[in-house]
Design a protein around this motif. Sequence first.
Motif, short mmCIF file in Angstrom:
data_model
loop_
_atom_site.label_atom_id
_atom_site.label_comp_id
_atom_site.label_asym_id
_atom_site.label_seq_id
_atom_site.Cartn_x
_atom_site.Cartn_y
_atom_site.Cartn_z
N PRO A 14 0.86 -1.19 0.00
CA PRO A 14 0.00 0.00 0.00
C PRO A 14 0.90 1.24 0.00
N LEU A 15 0.37 2.35 -0.45
CA LEU A 15 1.13 3.59 -0.46
C LEU A 15 0.77 4.43 0.76
N SER A 16 1.81 4.97 1.42
CA SER A 16 1.63 5.86 2.56
C SER A 16 2.32 7.19 2.30
N ARG A 17 2.06 8.15 3.16
CA ARG A 17 2.58 9.51 2.93
C ARG A 17 4.09 9.55 2.81
N ASP A 18 4.78 8.75 3.60
CA ASP A 18 6.24 8.71 3.56
C ASP A 18 6.67 7.28 3.31
N MET A 19 7.19 7.01 2.12
CA MET A 19 7.60 5.66 1.74
C MET A 19 9.11 5.47 1.87
N CYS A 20 9.70 6.18 2.83
CA CYS A 20 11.14 6.03 3.06
C CYS A 20 11.46 4.54 3.28
N PRO A 21 12.53 4.01 2.67
CA PRO A 21 12.87 2.59 2.81
C PRO A 21 13.07 2.13 4.25
N LYS A 22 13.36 3.03 5.17
CA LYS A 22 13.55 2.61 6.57
C LYS A 22 12.23 2.14 7.19
N PHE A 23 11.09 2.49 6.56
CA PHE A 23 9.79 2.06 7.06
C PHE A 23 9.30 0.77 6.38
N VAL A 24 10.08 0.26 5.44
CA VAL A 24 9.69 -0.97 4.73
C VAL A 24 10.57 -2.10 5.23
N HIS A 44 -2.50 -10.00 5.52
CA HIS A 44 -3.88 -10.44 5.33
C HIS A 44 -4.85 -9.28 5.33
N LYS A 45 -4.64 -8.30 6.21
CA LYS A 45 -5.53 -7.16 6.27
C LYS A 45 -5.47 -6.35 4.99
N TYR A 46 -4.24 -6.12 4.49
CA TYR A 46 -4.13 -5.34 3.26
C TYR A 46 -4.71 -6.10 2.08
N GLN A 47 -4.48 -7.43 2.02
CA GLN A 47 -5.04 -8.22 0.93
C GLN A 47 -6.56 -8.13 0.94
N PHE A 48 -7.16 -8.11 2.13
CA PHE A 48 -8.61 -7.99 2.23
C PHE A 48 -9.07 -6.63 1.69
N GLU A 49 -8.39 -5.55 2.10
CA GLU A 49 -8.75 -4.21 1.63
C GLU A 49 -8.54 -4.10 0.12
N ASP A 50 -7.47 -4.74 -0.35
CA ASP A 50 -7.14 -4.75 -1.77
C ASP A 50 -8.27 -5.39 -2.57
N PRO A 246 -9.27 3.11 -7.52
CA PRO A 246 -9.83 2.50 -6.30
C PRO A 246 -9.94 3.52 -5.19
N PHE A 247 -10.88 3.28 -4.26
CA PHE A 247 -11.03 4.20 -3.14
C PHE A 247 -9.81 4.11 -2.22
N SER A 248 -9.51 5.19 -1.53
CA SER A 248 -8.41 5.23 -0.57
C SER A 248 -8.99 5.39 0.83
N ARG A 249 -8.15 5.14 1.83
CA ARG A 249 -8.62 5.28 3.20
C ARG A 249 -7.52 5.90 4.05
N ASN A 250 -7.92 6.70 5.02
CA ASN A 250 -6.99 7.33 5.96
C ASN A 250 -5.83 7.99 5.21
N ASP A 251 -4.59 7.68 5.63
CA ASP A 251 -3.43 8.31 5.00
C ASP A 251 -2.76 7.37 4.02
N GLN A 252 -3.47 6.32 3.60
CA GLN A 252 -2.92 5.36 2.65
C GLN A 252 -3.78 5.31 1.40
N GLU A 253 -3.17 4.84 0.32
CA GLU A 253 -3.93 4.59 -0.89
C GLU A 253 -3.40 3.32 -1.54
N HIS A 254 -4.21 2.73 -2.39
CA HIS A 254 -3.77 1.51 -3.06
C HIS A 254 -2.69 1.83 -4.09
N GLY A 255 -1.76 0.91 -4.23
CA GLY A 255 -0.66 1.13 -5.16
C GLY A 255 -0.95 0.63 -6.56
#
Length: 331
Positions: A14-24, A44-50, A246-255
């Motif tokens: 999923p895409l978030s506001r800051d995709m710095c590699p230290k958070f992956v 599993h949660k992201y796959q469900f939202e996806d 696709p719809f987005s939620r909170n501070d994330q969006e689908h990639g």
Amino acid sequence: TEKQQLFIKYLRLPLSRDMCPKFVCWRSGHLLYDHMGDQIDSVHKYQFEDKKALVQLLRENVDKARHWSFLEYGSGLANATIDLAIANPNSTFISLESSTSTAYKQQKRLDELKISNMVVGRIHSDSTLLRKLLESPDMMRYQMIGMDYFLDMIKTFTRMNFNTMLGSVFSTGVSSFVQVPSAKMISLAFQTFFPEVPSGVRHNPAGPYLLKNHPSVAFENAEMRMIGESAKSPAESTVTSHILHPFSRNDQEHGWKLIRVDLANLTTMVNHHFDYAIDGHDRKYTQHCESNATHFRVFLERQVDGFLIPYDRLEGISLIALLRLGLLANV
């Protein structure tokens, strides 16, 4: 290489506001976005939202007034297609999967849910299959290539085969859906794994991994370019296409985005039935398709005398084609 494999896995985040590699992080065989030790999404949660977002987009973009046929290539577990089949019990769904074990897992779930309007074929969605479909008079109302199979196609096939396969898919169904990485996601993936590639990223003091700075100039409109610059149909055809978001939620969006491709015009020679060479049939027809956003017209012109055979509806698939698509033995 390992770097290229990680690049492909990154495209499913999923895409978030800051995709710095230290958070992956790499955890239990998966790449995860994990901000400051607080994991944002389990796999599993992201796959469900996806899946939920994909099913919603599909439901919004299929005909609600009529029944229709729907075929998915390289379907994996076909989670989205199963949900769509449940929501449209009078339409016909065909799921094609190359893995025997995965195909039987699909069938087991269909049996458990008592879904009778969907079948599973154990067959490779490759250039041979697409050639046979293109030479067949069967025409699907809708088709889909999901993200996982789209990425597998990129990894597995040569550029020429990939281009021809994509073009062939668009010539065997009135409307096709292709789930592709979004321009933002592709831009961020290159920035993360191949920063040496010139991209024209919009730098600011906060760094190059902020979502708002993407896509970079080099990857603007990448979704449409991937389709438009790749698909090469062996048939005489023209298509129209547009992006579904696709719809987005909170501070994330689908990639990812969903590209809808409509077959505006098709003229191609077809045979009497799917994989006709097995039976030695030599009757030929010219298949025509004309469509727009809301209506379509499909018909055959018999070569021997010009007799027209109209397709009033596109609700199913011929039995001979179904049996030759690797229909599972327990169906």
